[in-house]
Design a protein around this motif. Sequence first.
Motif, PDB file in Angstrom:
ATOM      1  N   THR A  93       0.860  -1.203  -0.064  1.00  0.00           N
ATOM      2  CA  THR A  93       0.007   0.061   0.044  1.00  0.00           C
ATOM      3  C   THR A  93       0.825   1.144   0.026  1.00  0.00           C
ATOM      4  OG1 THR A  93      -1.723  -1.032   1.157  1.00  0.00           O
ATOM      5  CG2 THR A  93      -1.671   1.245   1.063  1.00  0.00           C
ATOM      6  N   VAL A  94       2.013   1.304   0.761  1.00  0.00           N
ATOM      7  CA  VAL A  94       2.846   2.455   0.799  1.00  0.00           C
ATOM      8  C   VAL A  94       3.550   2.524  -0.624  1.00  0.00           C
ATOM      9  CG1 VAL A  94       4.954   1.603   1.777  1.00  0.00           C
ATOM     10  CG2 VAL A  94       4.144   3.905   2.420  1.00  0.00           C
ATOM     11  N   SER A  95       3.760   1.566  -1.227  1.00  0.00           N
ATOM     12  CA  SER A  95       4.407   1.773  -2.515  1.00  0.00           C
ATOM     13  C   SER A  95       3.402   2.457  -3.548  1.00  0.00           C
ATOM     14  CB  SER A  95       4.962   0.264  -3.071  1.00  0.00           C
ATOM     15  OG  SER A  95       3.727  -0.091  -3.275  1.00  0.00           O
ATOM     16  N   PHE A  96       2.252   2.165  -3.313  1.00  0.00           N
ATOM     17  CA  PHE A  96       1.356   2.687  -4.381  1.00  0.00           C
ATOM     18  C   PHE A  96       1.352   4.495  -3.833  1.00  0.00           C
ATOM     19  CE2 PHE A  96       1.037  -1.342  -6.210  1.00  0.00           C
ATOM     20  CZ  PHE A  96       0.372  -1.030  -7.459  1.00  0.00           C
ATOM     21  N   ALA A  97       0.941   4.660  -2.630  1.00  0.00           N
ATOM     22  CA  ALA A  97       0.750   5.928  -1.984  1.00  0.00           C
ATOM     23  C   ALA A  97       1.944   6.858  -2.489  1.00  0.00           C
ATOM     24  CB  ALA A  97       0.708   5.936  -0.520  1.00  0.00           C
ATOM     25  N   HIS A  98       3.301   6.267  -2.256  1.00  0.00           N
ATOM     26  CA  HIS A  98       4.488   6.910  -2.825  1.00  0.00           C
ATOM     27  C   HIS A  98       4.396   7.230  -4.407  1.00  0.00           C
ATOM     28  CE1 HIS A  98       8.527   7.124  -4.508  1.00  0.00           C
ATOM     29  NE2 HIS A  98       8.696   7.916  -3.700  1.00  0.00           N
ATOM     30  N   TYR A  99       3.924   6.299  -5.266  1.00  0.00           N
ATOM     31  CA  TYR A  99       4.031   6.144  -6.573  1.00  0.00           C
ATOM     32  C   TYR A  99       2.919   7.329  -7.087  1.00  0.00           C
ATOM     33  CZ  TYR A  99       2.049   5.071 -11.000  1.00  0.00           C
ATOM     34  OH  TYR A  99       1.622   5.000 -12.442  1.00  0.00           O
ATOM     35  N   LEU A 100       1.710   7.261  -6.332  1.00  0.00           N
ATOM     36  CA  LEU A 100       0.770   8.335  -6.590  1.00  0.00           C
ATOM     37  C   LEU A 100       1.284   9.936  -6.296  1.00  0.00           C
ATOM     38  CD1 LEU A 100      -2.372   9.095  -7.414  1.00  0.00           C
ATOM     39  CD2 LEU A 100      -2.843   8.785  -4.916  1.00  0.00           C
TER      40      LEU A 100
END
Length: 394
Positions: A282-289
Motif C-alpha cells: 500500500t505504501v508503495s502505491f501511495a508513494h507512486y501516486l
Amino acid sequence: MLQSLRESAGLTLAGLADRAHYSKAALGHVETGRRRPSHDLLAACDEALGTAPLLATLLALDGEDHVMQRRALLATLASATGVAGVSGAAAVAELIRQGLLDSAGEAEDWGQVVADYSRRLVVDPSPAFGAALLGQIMLAKQQIVDVGPTAERLRAAALLGQLYGLWQGNQDQIPQAHGWYRTAATLADRSGDTPARVFCRARTASRGIFEGYTLGEAAGRARDALAISDRPSLGALEAHSALVHVHALTLDLAAGRRALAGMLDVADRLDDTGPDGPSARTVSFAHYLESRCGTPRSADRMWEQAEPLLRPVPVWWREAQCYYGLSLVRRGEVGAGIAYALEAVTALPVPVRTVSVAVSDLLRVVPRTHRSTDLDELRTHAATTPGPWVALGA
C-alpha cells in the motif's frame, strides 16, 4: 538420461568428462547404450551435474523387480529436464519428496509454496528464479494429473501460474505473460476459490497497465475483481492498486487518493506477513501516486514513510526510488532526480520491466534542454516499448 541431463546443464561430452574425471569415450558408450555404467561412474556424473543421487538411483532400480519404479522415474526425469532446463534435477528431487509425502499420507503445503515464491518474485527476479518457479508449476501439474484436480491443487497452480506470468512480464515477454494470466484465471475459476479468482484478475489489472492494457481495460478488470470479492483479501488490495495506477496516470490526484483509501481499508484488515505484506504494498502505491502527481511536500512525506518499508523488497524499492527521482525532476531538481534514478536502476542485478517503465516515465518530464552523461546513461535503462501513459485517452 545422462545425455539429457548433460545437455540441460549446457555441457559437451568433453566438458562432462573433464568434470567427472572419466574419459569422453567411457561416457559416450554409456550415453549411446553400448556399455552398462558402473555405480562409481554415475555417482561421479551426479556430482558433476548436481543431480545426486538421481543417476545412481536409476542404476539401483535396474532389473525386473523395479520396472515400474524405473519407468516412473525416467518419465519424471524426461519431463523435468525437458521443461525446467537446468532446474530439472531440483524439480525431480521435489517430485521425489512429494512422492514421499504422498506415501506417508501427508499433503504439500501449497499455500506456503505460493507465499514463498510470491516473496521471491520481488526479491530475486532472476532467470534462476523463473526456472525454479516453472519447475514448481510442473510439480503442481504432475499432482493434478497423477492424483487428481482438487480445489487446493488447482488454486496453487493458478497462483503459481500468475506469478510466472508476472515474472515473464518483468523479462519483457509480454505476450507470454498475458497467456499465463489467462491460464491462471481459468484455473482459479475451476478451483472455485473466490480469493484466487479475485487475485488473478486484480493482479493482472495492476500489472497489465505496464504491459499494454489500456486504462479502460485495467479499470474494468479491477472492478470485475471487486465485484466477485466477498471479503478482504490480497486480490481486493490489488484491485484497488490497479485503480490507483489508472488515476495516477491520468493525474487525477483526488480519485487516486480515494482508490488508495480502498487499499488502506483492505490492508488494515489483513495480516501483515513479511516485508512484502499489505502495508508495504500500500505504501508503495501511495508513494507512486504522490511522486507522480502530488506536491513536492506530499512526495517527500510519502518517501520518508516508504523508504524504510520498501528497502527489504528490492524490486519495489528500486522502482520507488525512480519515482522519487521523478518527483525531484518535477520540482526542478533535474540533475538530482536523474542521479537518484540512475543509482537505483544500476543496483538491480537483472533488468526489471516495471523499473525500466519508471525510468521512461521520469525521462518524459526531463526538460529537452538538459544535457548530462547521467541522462545519457539513464536512457539506456528505459523501457523500449511504449509506457502506459500512451493509453491516456483509452
